[in-house]
Structures are given as C-alpha cells and as structure tokens.
Scaffold this motif. Structure first.
Motif, PDB file in Angstrom:
ATOM      1  N   ILE A  29     -82.024 -42.421  31.043  1.00 22.51           N
ATOM      2  CA  ILE A  29     -80.620 -42.424  31.467  1.00 22.51           C
ATOM      3  C   ILE A  29     -80.507 -42.943  32.892  1.00 22.51           C
ATOM      4  O   ILE A  29     -79.651 -43.777  33.212  1.00 22.51           O
ATOM      5  CB  ILE A  29     -80.031 -41.006  31.362  1.00 22.51           C
ATOM      6  CG1 ILE A  29     -80.030 -40.527  29.910  1.00 22.51           C
ATOM      7  CG2 ILE A  29     -78.605 -40.965  31.936  1.00 22.51           C
ATOM      8  CD1 ILE A  29     -79.727 -39.046  29.743  1.00 22.51           C
ATOM      9  N   VAL A  30     -81.392 -42.460  33.762  1.00 23.77           N
ATOM     10  CA  VAL A  30     -81.406 -42.910  35.155  1.00 23.77           C
ATOM     11  C   VAL A  30     -81.642 -44.416  35.230  1.00 23.77           C
ATOM     12  O   VAL A  30     -80.985 -45.133  36.005  1.00 23.77           O
ATOM     13  CB  VAL A  30     -82.473 -42.146  35.954  1.00 23.77           C
ATOM     14  CG1 VAL A  30     -82.653 -42.754  37.347  1.00 23.77           C
ATOM     15  CG2 VAL A  30     -82.102 -40.669  36.071  1.00 23.77           C
TER      16      VAL A  30
ATOM     17  N   HIS B 261     -77.180 -34.059  38.871  1.00 21.99           N
ATOM     18  CA  HIS B 261     -76.270 -35.066  38.340  1.00 21.99           C
ATOM     19  C   HIS B 261     -77.029 -36.384  38.215  1.00 21.99           C
ATOM     20  O   HIS B 261     -77.818 -36.733  39.099  1.00 21.99           O
ATOM     21  CB  HIS B 261     -75.042 -35.256  39.241  1.00 21.99           C
ATOM     22  CG  HIS B 261     -74.164 -34.047  39.333  1.00 21.99           C
ATOM     23  ND1 HIS B 261     -73.360 -33.639  38.288  1.00 21.99           N
ATOM     24  CD2 HIS B 261     -73.973 -33.153  40.340  1.00 21.99           C
ATOM     25  CE1 HIS B 261     -72.707 -32.544  38.634  1.00 21.99           C
ATOM     26  NE2 HIS B 261     -73.061 -32.225  39.869  1.00 21.99           N
ATOM     27  N   TYR B 262     -76.773 -37.104  37.136  1.00 29.98           N
ATOM     28  CA  TYR B 262     -77.489 -38.357  36.914  1.00 29.98           C
ATOM     29  C   TYR B 262     -77.190 -39.398  37.984  1.00 29.98           C
ATOM     30  O   TYR B 262     -78.077 -40.187  38.354  1.00 29.98           O
ATOM     31  CB  TYR B 262     -77.172 -38.910  35.525  1.00 29.98           C
ATOM     32  CG  TYR B 262     -77.779 -38.098  34.404  1.00 29.98           C
ATOM     33  CD1 TYR B 262     -79.158 -37.909  34.324  1.00 29.98           C
ATOM     34  CD2 TYR B 262     -76.981 -37.519  33.420  1.00 29.98           C
ATOM     35  CE1 TYR B 262     -79.715 -37.155  33.305  1.00 29.98           C
ATOM     36  CE2 TYR B 262     -77.525 -36.779  32.398  1.00 29.98           C
ATOM     37  CZ  TYR B 262     -78.902 -36.602  32.340  1.00 29.98           C
ATOM     38  OH  TYR B 262     -79.457 -35.855  31.325  1.00 29.98           O
TER      39      TYR B 262
ATOM     40  N   GLU C 156     -73.362 -34.343  30.760  1.00 29.36           N
ATOM     41  CA  GLU C 156     -73.583 -35.729  31.152  1.00 29.36           C
ATOM     42  C   GLU C 156     -74.688 -36.317  30.264  1.00 29.36           C
ATOM     43  O   GLU C 156     -75.448 -35.576  29.654  1.00 29.36           O
ATOM     44  CB  GLU C 156     -74.013 -35.818  32.628  1.00 29.36           C
ATOM     45  CG  GLU C 156     -72.999 -35.280  33.622  1.00 29.36           C
ATOM     46  CD  GLU C 156     -73.476 -35.394  35.059  1.00 29.36           C
ATOM     47  OE1 GLU C 156     -74.339 -36.262  35.344  1.00 29.36           O
ATOM     48  OE2 GLU C 156     -73.017 -34.619  35.901  1.00 29.36           O
ATOM     49  N   PRO C 157     -74.756 -37.669  30.183  1.00 30.66           N
ATOM     50  CA  PRO C 157     -73.932 -38.713  30.797  1.00 30.66           C
ATOM     51  C   PRO C 157     -72.687 -38.994  29.954  1.00 30.66           C
ATOM     52  O   PRO C 157     -72.515 -38.416  28.873  1.00 30.66           O
ATOM     53  CB  PRO C 157     -74.860 -39.920  30.799  1.00 30.66           C
ATOM     54  CG  PRO C 157     -75.676 -39.738  29.547  1.00 30.66           C
ATOM     55  CD  PRO C 157     -75.887 -38.244  29.436  1.00 30.66           C
TER      56      PRO C 157
ATOM     57  N   ASP D 246     -84.299 -38.066  30.414  1.00 33.73           N
ATOM     58  CA  ASP D 246     -83.452 -38.207  31.601  1.00 33.73           C
ATOM     59  C   ASP D 246     -83.820 -39.448  32.402  1.00 33.73           C
ATOM     60  O   ASP D 246     -82.950 -40.105  32.988  1.00 33.73           O
ATOM     61  CB  ASP D 246     -83.602 -36.974  32.503  1.00 33.73           C
ATOM     62  CG  ASP D 246     -82.748 -35.803  32.048  1.00 33.73           C
ATOM     63  OD1 ASP D 246     -82.107 -35.908  30.987  1.00 33.73           O
ATOM     64  OD2 ASP D 246     -82.734 -34.769  32.749  1.00 33.73           O
TER      65      ASP D 246
END
Length: 279
Positions: free
Chosen positions: A100-101, A70-71, A172-173, A97
């Motif tokens: 996004i983080v 999960h982010y 997600e996200p 990813d």
C-alpha cells in the motif's frame, strides 16, 4: 551497513546491503519488520540489486511515537528514505502494508519509483476480508515474539502497536481505481490464492494499472513471502529485468491498452518450438 539513521527527526533502523545494482527498497508488512523480507526475499535479490530495507515507526528496531498509524505518514517516511538513504529512484517491493505504501509513494513521487512489486496489498479497505486476530493464535504470538526481540519500547508496548495497526487496516486505505490508473510504472501484483486480500480486489488493482502484471500463487495465503520465497523471487527477478512491456504471442488486454490490434511481426515473436507458416 545496518544501524539507526535520522529520518524526519526520528531514529530509524535502516539496513543497506550495498552492491552495484539498481537500488531496491523492501517495504515490510504491518506488525512486521524489515527482517521478514530481508530473510526471505533479500538473499535472492541482493545478488542482482542494491537491497535496502528499513523499519517503519513502531515496527522492528524503530521506536513508536504517540501518533496513530496512517498510510500517508508511512509514505512520507518512505520518501525520506528514498531521498536520504537511496539518493534517488529505486524499485519498490512491498508486502501487505508495504505494498500500500509503495502505491502511495508512486502517486506522490513518481520520480522516485522505477518498477514496483506489490504483494498481498489492497488499495481500498473493502478489499480485505475481515479476519479476527486471536491473541492466542500462533501468528499473533509470533508477531509479539518478534516485536519483543527488537523494539526499544519493550514487549509491553506491543498491545498498543497492535491496536493502532488494527485501527489502521479497518479504516484505510481509500484509493480509487481512477487514482491507481495514474501510476505509469510497471507493477507486478502478486497475491496468494487464499489471501485475506480478495482475488476480485487484486484483479481490479491489476486491471486499473496501465502497465500491470498479475500473479496468483497457488497454495499460499497472506504469508506468501514466508511460504513461497523462492517462487516469489522467481517471479520478481524476470519482471524487474524485463526491458519494456511483456512480449506475448496473443496479447488481448495489452493490445487494447496500447491501442494496437494485437498483431505481431514474426521477428518479435518468442520462440515456441511450433512450426511457422510459410509466407
């Protein structure tokens, strides 16, 4: 320094290349590892910044756990690295990813973020074109090979990691532009012109950021850091070194954002080689 450190009770692979510059944390992509960015962008950035990278849980040299990906968990992991390894705020450079983080870290802990570069990153699941990942494709085979070389869980665990990664990116996200607009740091949004992140989505990310900049790199895909590392570094360095908002001749969007009329004094105008009108 490179080795395992305890991050939230889990042995985590961290590489700190040292240096006297401002800390810069590289955040790798999904199914990837820290070497992917250290070996492409790290060399060009480490002469200017203290470059640090780590392998998130289930990636690179860091073992997996039973939990799904999960982010939000990845963001908490990154915050712990910033607090315990970096010891304070840093520039964040995140790919896929990792981008996004970076956005999630900026929203949760803006005090730990200086500037950000987000590379081929989406803020909502609908911003990604669904691409089937063929297990026999060269990309998937290379990801599996790199995983097998590093993972303490062994090559047989790659199938489970890939399953969790595919589940993550399909659900997600789910950030909104109203949330993105709360990010006050300067952010450089970069994307390939043939990226799995759609160009309208990348543009909407840029437009939602109060202090955003946008670069669409021609002739590239979602593998932008590996395909054009020198081009990407040449965009990142001046962005990070810039003091204050960009100084342009004819601001339009930025003039609206600042509430100004876009006019500039002659002393503020960059040198263009064009003759100036007499006062």
């Amino acid at each position: 320094m490179a080795g395992f450190l305890d991050i939230d009770g889990h042995p985590t692979w961290v590489e700190d290349r040292g240096g006297a510059g401002v800390p810069l944390l590289l955040l790798h992509g999904g199914l990837s590892n820290s070497d992917a960015l250290l070996n492409t962008l790290g060399a060009g950035l480490s002469s200017h910044y203290r470059v640090i990278a780590f392998d998130r849980r289930g990636h690179g040299y860091t073992a997996d756990t039973d939990a799904d990906f999960h982010y939000d968990d990845m963001a908490r992991e990154t915050i712990s690295v910033l607090e315990t390894v970096v010891g304070g705020p840093a520039h964040l450079v995140g790919w896929s990813d990792g981008g996004i983080v970076a956005l999630l870290v900026a929203l949760a802990r803006p005090d730990l973020v200086k500037k950000m570069v987000v590379i081929s990153a989406n803020y909502d699941v609908d911003g990604v074109q669904q691409v089937e990942m063929d297990p026999d494709s060269p990309v998937f085979q290379e990801l599996g090979r790199a995983y097998a070389e590093r993972s303490p869980d062994g090559p047989g665990h790659f199938e489970e990691v890939a399953r969790k990664a595919m589940q993550l990116i399909s659900s997600e996200p789910s950030l909104k532009t109203s949330q993105i607009s709360r990010i006050q740091q300067a952010v450089l949004v970069t994307v390939g012109d043939d990226d799995i992140v759609t160009l309208p989505h990348a543009i909407s990310l840029y437009e939602a950021l109060p202090n955003g900049q946008l670069a669409v790199v021609p002739g590239t895909s979602h593998g932008l850091p590996m395909e054009r590392p020198a081009t990407l570094t040449s965009l990142i360095l001046p962005f990070l070194e810039e003091d204050g908002p960009p100084k342009t001749l004819m601001p339009v969007r930025r003039a609206r954002m600042s509430g100004g009329n876009g006019e500039r004094t002659r002393g503020d105008m960059p040198e263009t080689g064009m003759p100036q009108r007499a006062s």
